[in-house]
Design a protein around this motif. Structure first.
Motif, short mmCIF file in Angstrom:
data_model
loop_
_atom_site.label_atom_id
_atom_site.label_comp_id
_atom_site.label_asym_id
_atom_site.label_seq_id
_atom_site.Cartn_x
_atom_site.Cartn_y
_atom_site.Cartn_z
N PRO A 1 -53.94 -74.24 4.87
CA PRO A 1 -55.23 -74.13 4.17
C PRO A 1 -55.21 -73.07 3.24
O PRO A 1 -56.51 -72.50 2.73
N ALA A 2 -54.15 -72.13 2.79
CA ALA A 2 -54.40 -71.05 2.05
C ALA A 2 -54.33 -71.52 0.68
O ALA A 2 -53.80 -72.56 0.15
N PHE A 3 -55.33 -71.08 -0.27
CA PHE A 3 -55.20 -71.32 -1.72
C PHE A 3 -55.41 -72.95 -2.08
O PHE A 3 -54.67 -73.51 -2.99
N PRO A 4 -56.71 -73.38 -1.32
CA PRO A 4 -57.07 -74.75 -1.90
C PRO A 4 -57.47 -74.63 -3.31
O PRO A 4 -57.81 -73.57 -3.91
N GLY A 5 -57.64 -75.83 -4.05
CA GLY A 5 -58.20 -76.10 -5.41
C GLY A 5 -57.28 -76.03 -6.39
O GLY A 5 -56.00 -75.82 -6.23
N ALA A 6 -57.91 -75.94 -7.72
CA ALA A 6 -56.91 -75.97 -8.75
C ALA A 6 -55.90 -74.82 -9.28
O ALA A 6 -55.44 -75.02 -10.29
N HIS A 7 -56.45 -73.59 -8.54
CA HIS A 7 -55.71 -72.43 -9.07
C HIS A 7 -54.77 -71.70 -7.95
O HIS A 7 -54.69 -70.65 -7.98
N ALA A 8 -54.25 -72.52 -7.29
CA ALA A 8 -53.34 -72.16 -6.41
C ALA A 8 -52.27 -71.08 -6.56
O ALA A 8 -51.99 -70.02 -5.72
N ILE A 9 -51.51 -71.46 -7.72
CA ILE A 9 -50.38 -70.43 -7.78
C ILE A 9 -50.98 -69.07 -8.35
O ILE A 9 -50.39 -68.11 -8.11
N PRO A 10 -51.98 -69.06 -9.45
CA PRO A 10 -52.21 -67.67 -10.02
C PRO A 10 -52.99 -66.97 -8.61
O PRO A 10 -53.03 -65.70 -8.51
N GLN A 11 -53.62 -67.63 -7.58
CA GLN A 11 -54.36 -67.07 -6.75
C GLN A 11 -53.31 -66.54 -5.64
O GLN A 11 -53.71 -65.26 -5.21
N ALA A 12 -52.27 -67.27 -5.47
CA ALA A 12 -51.15 -66.58 -4.59
C ALA A 12 -50.57 -65.37 -5.24
O ALA A 12 -50.27 -64.40 -4.42
N LEU A 13 -50.39 -65.27 -6.51
CA LEU A 13 -49.87 -64.16 -7.28
C LEU A 13 -50.82 -63.03 -6.97
O LEU A 13 -50.40 -61.92 -6.54
#
Ligand code: GRF
Length: 205
Positions: A115-127
């Motif tokens: 359940p980490a980083f759901p939604g449309a911006h998972a990659i920038p949010q992970a970075l």
């Protein structure tokens, strides 16, 4: 042979991986009956045309409201005989009607370890969060966003100096291996769902 609808919004590289696998493997068990895009002119539609697969645009603007849009997507899929919806970079959230019409027959790929980083911006949010590992989650779709029973997850390292395109490319390389294997397992009846637990007959890839 299970007819599937692949839902897209953009480049369609996962669509391509599924089409290629379905055509290369006589035991794949599924065929893409229709590609449905919510946007005209996207590369995924060109890929469908090049592969000789029927394609349809169901534009949000033509079906205002999530319920009307969802109804049109489901109608289009059924019109082409599809019995499952495979979401591959589809950037719209479907209303609960889709889950009611295709119960445990909608699958999505998400570019993070839910359940980490759901939604449309998972990659920038992970970075931005500085995680050292992110990954791919392929899951059944339920009424909540990026929430349904998890079919398979694969970690992908975040490397020093990664930007969005670099991390996305590494994640997509994993998706292109995993998603066709998931569709095949689903189509050939090797996935069993019990609550949130998904069991693979013969084990995951
Ligand atoms: C995939 O990486 C998927 O995880 C995300 O959108 C991307 C779609 O890529 N939801 P493509 O259209 O399959 O190339």
């Amino acid at each position: 042979m299970l007819p599937i609808a692949v839902l897209v919004s953009g480049s369609g590289s996962n669509l391509q991986a599924i089409v290629d696998a379905s055509r290369a493997d006589p035991d794949f068990g599924a065929e893409v009956a229709v590609v449905i895009s919510d946007r005209p002119g996207v590369r995924a539609l060109q890929r469908a045309e090049a592969a000789g697969i029927p394609a349809a645009v169901v534009a949000w603007a033509d079906h205002p409201g999530r319920e009307a849009f969802t109804g049109a997507v489901c109608d289009t899929a059924e019109h082409h005989g599809a019995r499952a919806l495979i979401l591959a970079g589809f950037m719209r959230i479907l209303a609960p009607e889709a889950v009611a019409r295709f119960p445990l027959r909608i699958i999505n790929t998400h570019p993070a370890l839910l359940p980490a980083f759901p939604g449309a911006h998972a990659i920038p949010q992970a970075l931005a969060h500085g995680v050292k590992v992110t990954g791919v989650t392929i899951h059944f779709v339920d009424e909540e966003v990026d929430h349904g029973p998890i079919i398979v997850q694969r970690p992908v390292p975040v490397l020093p100096g990664d930007d969005e395109p670099a991390l996305q490319a590494r994640i997509q390389a994993e998706e292109h291996r995993l998603y066709p294997a998931v569709v095949k397992a689903f189509a050939t009846g090797r996935l069993t769902v019990d609550g949130r637990q998904v069991r693979w007959e013969g084990g995951p890839p």
